[in-house]
Design a protein around this motif. Structure first.
Motif, PDB file in Angstrom:
ATOM      1  N   LEU A  99       4.007  -4.685 -14.516  1.00  0.00           N
ATOM      2  CA  LEU A  99       3.643  -5.666 -13.491  1.00  0.00           C
ATOM      3  C   LEU A  99       4.578  -5.558 -12.291  1.00  0.00           C
ATOM      4  CD1 LEU A  99       2.176  -9.052 -13.741  1.00  0.00           C
ATOM      5  CD2 LEU A  99       4.308  -8.956 -12.506  1.00  0.00           C
ATOM      6  N   TYR A 101       6.198  -3.002 -11.453  1.00  0.00           N
ATOM      7  CA  TYR A 101       5.888  -1.721 -10.802  1.00  0.00           C
ATOM      8  C   TYR A 101       4.709  -1.895  -9.834  1.00  0.00           C
ATOM      9  CZ  TYR A 101       4.318   3.041 -10.165  1.00  0.00           C
ATOM     10  OH  TYR A 101       3.906   4.216  -9.612  1.00  0.00           O
ATOM     11  N   GLY A 102       3.723  -2.667 -10.266  1.00  0.00           N
ATOM     12  CA  GLY A 102       2.599  -2.976  -9.377  1.00  0.00           C
ATOM     13  C   GLY A 102       3.070  -3.698  -8.116  1.00  0.00           C
ATOM     14  N   LEU A 105       4.375  -1.218  -5.608  1.00  0.00           N
ATOM     15  CA  LEU A 105       3.321  -0.526  -4.864  1.00  0.00           C
ATOM     16  C   LEU A 105       2.800  -1.413  -3.741  1.00  0.00           C
ATOM     17  CD1 LEU A 105       1.303   1.158  -7.753  1.00  0.00           C
ATOM     18  CD2 LEU A 105       2.932   2.226  -6.203  1.00  0.00           C
ATOM     19  N   ILE A 106       2.624  -2.684  -4.050  1.00  0.00           N
ATOM     20  CA  ILE A 106       2.109  -3.610  -3.036  1.00  0.00           C
ATOM     21  C   ILE A 106       3.117  -3.777  -1.892  1.00  0.00           C
ATOM     22  CG2 ILE A 106       1.426  -6.003  -2.610  1.00  0.00           C
ATOM     23  CD1 ILE A 106       0.361  -6.082  -5.457  1.00  0.00           C
ATOM     24  N   ASP A 109       3.459  -0.727   0.327  1.00  0.00           N
ATOM     25  CA  ASP A 109       2.332  -0.513   1.218  1.00  0.00           C
ATOM     26  C   ASP A 109       2.309  -1.556   2.338  1.00  0.00           C
ATOM     27  OD1 ASP A 109       0.602   1.595   1.368  1.00  0.00           O
ATOM     28  OD2 ASP A 109      -1.128   0.448   0.681  1.00  0.00           O
TER      29      ASP A 109
ATOM     30  N   HIS B 245       7.780   7.280  -9.660  1.00  0.00           N
ATOM     31  CA  HIS B 245       6.472   6.679  -9.470  1.00  0.00           C
ATOM     32  C   HIS B 245       5.451   7.349 -10.381  1.00  0.00           C
ATOM     33  CE1 HIS B 245       6.528   4.103  -5.661  1.00  0.00           C
ATOM     34  NE2 HIS B 245       7.704   4.114  -6.204  1.00  0.00           N
ATOM     35  N   ILE B 249       3.016   5.677 -13.113  1.00  0.00           N
ATOM     36  CA  ILE B 249       1.567   5.872 -13.194  1.00  0.00           C
ATOM     37  C   ILE B 249       1.144   6.208 -14.622  1.00  0.00           C
ATOM     38  CG2 ILE B 249      -0.345   7.348 -12.466  1.00  0.00           C
ATOM     39  CD1 ILE B 249       0.467   5.674 -10.208  1.00  0.00           C
ATOM     40  N   ASP B 295      -6.793   3.363   3.933  1.00  0.00           N
ATOM     41  CA  ASP B 295      -5.548   4.126   3.859  1.00  0.00           C
ATOM     42  C   ASP B 295      -4.556   3.516   2.878  1.00  0.00           C
ATOM     43  OD1 ASP B 295      -6.537   5.739   5.802  1.00  0.00           O
ATOM     44  OD2 ASP B 295      -5.687   4.552   7.440  1.00  0.00           O
ATOM     45  N   HIS B 296      -4.959   2.439   2.229  1.00  0.00           N
ATOM     46  CA  HIS B 296      -3.967   1.720   1.438  1.00  0.00           C
ATOM     47  C   HIS B 296      -4.341   1.646  -0.033  1.00  0.00           C
ATOM     48  CE1 HIS B 296      -1.702   0.909   4.977  1.00  0.00           C
ATOM     49  NE2 HIS B 296      -2.806   0.557   5.578  1.00  0.00           N
ATOM     50  N   TRP B 297      -4.565   2.816  -0.601  1.00  0.00           N
ATOM     51  CA  TRP B 297      -4.859   2.928  -2.024  1.00  0.00           C
ATOM     52  C   TRP B 297      -3.749   2.312  -2.857  1.00  0.00           C
ATOM     53  CZ3 TRP B 297      -7.313   3.325  -6.360  1.00  0.00           C
ATOM     54  CH2 TRP B 297      -6.722   3.909  -7.485  1.00  0.00           C
ATOM     55  N   HIS B 298      -2.495   2.476  -2.413  1.00  0.00           N
ATOM     56  CA  HIS B 298      -1.376   1.964  -3.205  1.00  0.00           C
ATOM     57  C   HIS B 298      -1.411   0.450  -3.328  1.00  0.00           C
ATOM     58  CE1 HIS B 298       0.988   5.487  -4.163  1.00  0.00           C
ATOM     59  NE2 HIS B 298       0.572   5.979  -3.009  1.00  0.00           N
ATOM     60  N   LEU B 299      -1.778  -0.191  -2.227  1.00  0.00           N
ATOM     61  CA  LEU B 299      -1.887  -1.652  -2.233  1.00  0.00           C
ATOM     62  C   LEU B 299      -2.921  -2.083  -3.266  1.00  0.00           C
ATOM     63  CD1 LEU B 299      -0.950  -4.201  -0.766  1.00  0.00           C
ATOM     64  CD2 LEU B 299      -2.854  -3.930   0.776  1.00  0.00           C
ATOM     65  N   GLN B 301      -4.035  -0.280  -5.749  1.00  0.00           N
ATOM     66  CA  GLN B 301      -3.574   0.136  -7.076  1.00  0.00           C
ATOM     67  C   GLN B 301      -2.584  -0.892  -7.637  1.00  0.00           C
ATOM     68  OE1 GLN B 301      -1.282   3.694  -7.016  1.00  0.00           O
ATOM     69  NE2 GLN B 301      -1.890   4.316  -9.052  1.00  0.00           N
ATOM     70  N   GLY B 302      -1.677  -1.376  -6.770  1.00  0.00           N
ATOM     71  CA  GLY B 302      -0.695  -2.367  -7.209  1.00  0.00           C
ATOM     72  C   GLY B 302      -1.373  -3.636  -7.696  1.00  0.00           C
ATOM     73  N   ILE B 303      -2.355  -4.115  -6.926  1.00  0.00           N
ATOM     74  CA  ILE B 303      -3.083  -5.320  -7.320  1.00  0.00           C
ATOM     75  C   ILE B 303      -3.835  -5.066  -8.621  1.00  0.00           C
ATOM     76  CG2 ILE B 303      -4.937  -6.900  -6.636  1.00  0.00           C
ATOM     77  CD1 ILE B 303      -4.111  -6.305  -3.698  1.00  0.00           C
ATOM     78  N   ILE B 305      -3.082  -2.928 -11.019  1.00  0.00           N
ATOM     79  CA  ILE B 305      -2.139  -2.878 -12.144  1.00  0.00           C
ATOM     80  C   ILE B 305      -1.783  -4.292 -12.594  1.00  0.00           C
ATOM     81  CG2 ILE B 305       0.233  -2.307 -12.795  1.00  0.00           C
ATOM     82  CD1 ILE B 305       0.070   0.170 -11.137  1.00  0.00           C
ATOM     83  N   ILE B 306      -1.479  -5.162 -11.605  1.00  0.00           N
ATOM     84  CA  ILE B 306      -1.069  -6.528 -11.959  1.00  0.00           C
ATOM     85  C   ILE B 306      -2.212  -7.252 -12.672  1.00  0.00           C
ATOM     86  CG2 ILE B 306      -0.466  -8.775 -10.970  1.00  0.00           C
ATOM     87  CD1 ILE B 306       1.207  -7.293  -8.919  1.00  0.00           C
TER      88      ILE B 306
END
Lengths: 288, 334
Positions: A99, A101-102, A105-106, A109, B245, B249, B295-299, B301-303, B305-306
């Protein structure tokens, strides 16, 4: 290496160590008290540095920028604890790791969206500019000295907060037995939210106060996170005293590693960690 | 049908879809499937640590990336190296690295283990990132694919995408069955015992330290195998392969699919990669003001994952299990 150069390196090592301590203490507090491993700790450090850069554009003053940044980060830390972390206390470390780690990423970005990928520098405030003459041609920057002093004061403040105040007593009670403290009428979920917010703020504050000497860039968070992990592992996880000693050891090892073994500079701190682990797998001040 | 039967049915279907892949997939998707199968092997090797032994390694990418660099080093620019030479060298290198890191790491547990594996993996990352003889932050090209054959006789041409696909497919099946065999052997019972209760396992007379070290070496070597396939198919290796990172993943893949099942890890690899592949297309379907999200795949992806951690902590396999359970009940009612 003559004596004055040696002295300057020692000072540099301690100064870096103090900064590391600030970051690592937040990490170790959150783990020691709440049992949460927060990978996003470095991201908060980075956020602190960017906020300083951003707020200085409005206020023109480093201290005001830091004050504003602290407020923002304390609120942010509180919200993140309430919205996400608080669901993970009974879960495996694995889920906490993932979590947070997520969160990284957020945050990474968002940082790119808000500030782009450029490197920024934050000016040293005028009253703290200049240096102290060490020898004829070597001087030590006052701002670095200032960082060390502020960190020392904060370390002392942290010690008093945890060991001498009522809030500190409740925090320690919650850390040693959650259910029992709750039964005694302590609102543990509130305490945990405060501790997490404190940890986030400590990380961000280190990024803020360090920004004039380190410059502000993407990826600064993961760099500091890994080094703080090394500090915490060396010192013993959950121990603030351990974080302090670990930070000094790693600060000095890194500084002298860069000067004496430039080719292996990036590996020196890990070698120190490996040696400590061989001797004490639980870290210098850790409990088994 | 019982739950296990339905699960087996799904798995056989999945393998059949993969086996026939190159017959119906366009080149782009054939290559994407190769990548997904490689990630699947990588994720399975981590599942052995996380899902079966209870060791959460946050440095698994170190072996994946190291393997790529070793392959690049043993492959000269002018001619290919036979796979019979390069693969054993790569696997041995990864096994040795895993033995050294593991020797330090398995002395600790829990959170220490997470931090130490992460720190050691970063040490590898910095080494390769800063070493200009090995391409620094740009990485290295592997100009020649490994030669599968003897001398002038070429058994499989890896420049051919279909041949490469079946090599990786075979590698995926072999890895799965190897891990299954290990887990069904008495050795596997002991490591499951370590996860359930290490003290008790120790009290039964097993030297758990040694067992953990061996598991760590097996997992590291298999991650190296995946790294070898990745480098061989992409022809390039960069420090990004060992970045933490990447370790994050692969943990995500294991959790997303469902840990402790092996095939769940492979599902995780497929789900996340397909999601990433379809991401740009999905953004186009969103309202206009969100078009910047492309352009914000990471954003995203982060959401994602959570949300997975909070809502589906047991992964896709647990969802499948629930569905098949419901189906099974319906069947029983008849």
């Amino acid at each position: 290496m003559d004596f004055s150069t040696f002295l300057i390196q020692v000072l540099n090592g301690f100064q870096y160590g103090f900064l590391l301590f600030l970051v690592a203490s937040g990490l170790t507090l959150v783990f020691g008290i709440m049992g949460i491993i927060n990978l996003a700790h470095g991201a908060f450090y980075m956020l602190g540095a960017y906020l300083t850069y951003w707020l200085i554009g409005y206020t023109g003053n480093l201290f005001l920028a830091i004050l504003g940044g602290i407020l923002i980060m304390a609120v942010l830390g509180y919200l993140i604890e309430r919205l996400a972390i608080s669901y993970l206390y009974d879960r495996d470390h694995l889920h906490q790791v993932l979590l947070t780690y997520g969160l990284i990423l957020i945050i990474d970005d968002l940082q790119k969206i808000l500030w782009g990928t450029d490197f920024y520098s934050v000016p040293v405030p005028e009253i703290l500019a200049g240096g102290i003459q060490m020898t004829e041609n070597q001087e030590y920057p006052i701002y670095r000295l200032f960082i060390s002093v502020v960190c020392m004061i904060l370390a002392a403040g942290l010690y008093v907060l945890i060991n001498k105040t009522k809030l500190g007593m409740m925090i320690r009670a919650g850390a040693s037995n959650r259910e029992m403290s709750q039964a005694l009428g302590i609102d543990i979920s509130k305490i945990f939210a405060i501790v997490f917010s404190l940890g986030v703020t400590l990380a961000a504050f280190s990024g803020m106060i360090g920004s004039p000497i380190s410059s502000v860039f993407p990826g600064m968070g993961s760099e500091i996170l890994i080094v703080s992990f090394v500090v915490v592992v060396v010192g013993g996880i959950g121990s603030v005293k351990g974080a302090f000693v670990g930070a000094m050891i790693i600060g000095l090892a890194d500084t002298f590693g860069t000067v004496l073994l430039p080719e292996f500079a990036s590996v020196v701190v890990y070698a120190v960690m490996a040696i400590v682990l061989l001797w004490r797998p639980q870290g210098l001040f850790g409990q088994t | 049908m019982t739950q296990e039967k339905i699960m087996r049915f799904i798995l056989i279907g999945f393998v059949a879809i993969l086996a026939a892949g190159p017959l119906y997939l366009e080149t782009y998707y054939t290559e994407l499937f190769i990548h997904m199968m490689v990630l699947g092997i990588f994720a399975m090797s981590l599942d052995l640590l996380i899902g079966y032994t209870g060791l959460v390694s946050f440095g698994h990418a170190a072996f994946f990336g190291l393997a790529g660099y070793l392959l690049a080093i043993v492959t000269p620019e002018t001619e290919p190296t036979a796979i019979w030479i390069s693969l054993p060298v790569v696997l041995a290198g990864c096994a040795i690295a895993a033995a050294v890191i593991g020797w330090f790491s398995v002395r600790t547990s829990g959170i220490y283990f997470i931090m130490i594996t992460l720190a050691f993996a970063q040490m590898f990352f910095y080494y390769f990132n800063e070493n200009n003889d090995l391409g620094g932050s740009d990485g290295m090209f592997i100009s020649n694919k490994p030669l599968v054959g003897w001398g002038d006789f070429q058994f499989l041409d890896l420049e051919n995408t279909t041949s490469l696909y079946y090599l990786v497919f075979a590698g995926l099946l072999a890895s799965y069955f190897l891990l299954r065999t290990i887990l069904n052997a008495p050795f596997g019972q002991v490591i499951k015992g370590i996860k359930a209760n290490e003290h008790r396992t120790k009290a039964l007379g097993y030297n758990t330290q040694n067992y953990k070290l061996v598991v760590f070496i097996i997992a590291g070597t298999m991650a190296g195998f995946a790294g070898f396939l990745e480098a061989a198919s992409s022809g390039i290796v960069s420090p990004g392969n060992l970045h933490w990172h990447h370790s994050g993943i692969v943990i995500m893949l294991v959790i997303l699919g469902g840990m402790g099942t092996l095939y769940g890890a492979v599902f995780g690899a497929f789900i996340l990669t397909l999601l990433q592949d379809k991401y740009t297309g999905m953004v186009e379907l969103m309202p206009d003001f969100m078009s910047g999200m492309a352009d914000h795949w990471h954003l995203f992806q982060g959401i994602f994952i959570i949300l997975v951690v909070l809502l589906v902590p047991n992964g896709a396999v647990s969802l499948l299990a629930k569905i098949s359970q419901a189906l099974g009940k319906k069947e029983d009612a008849k």
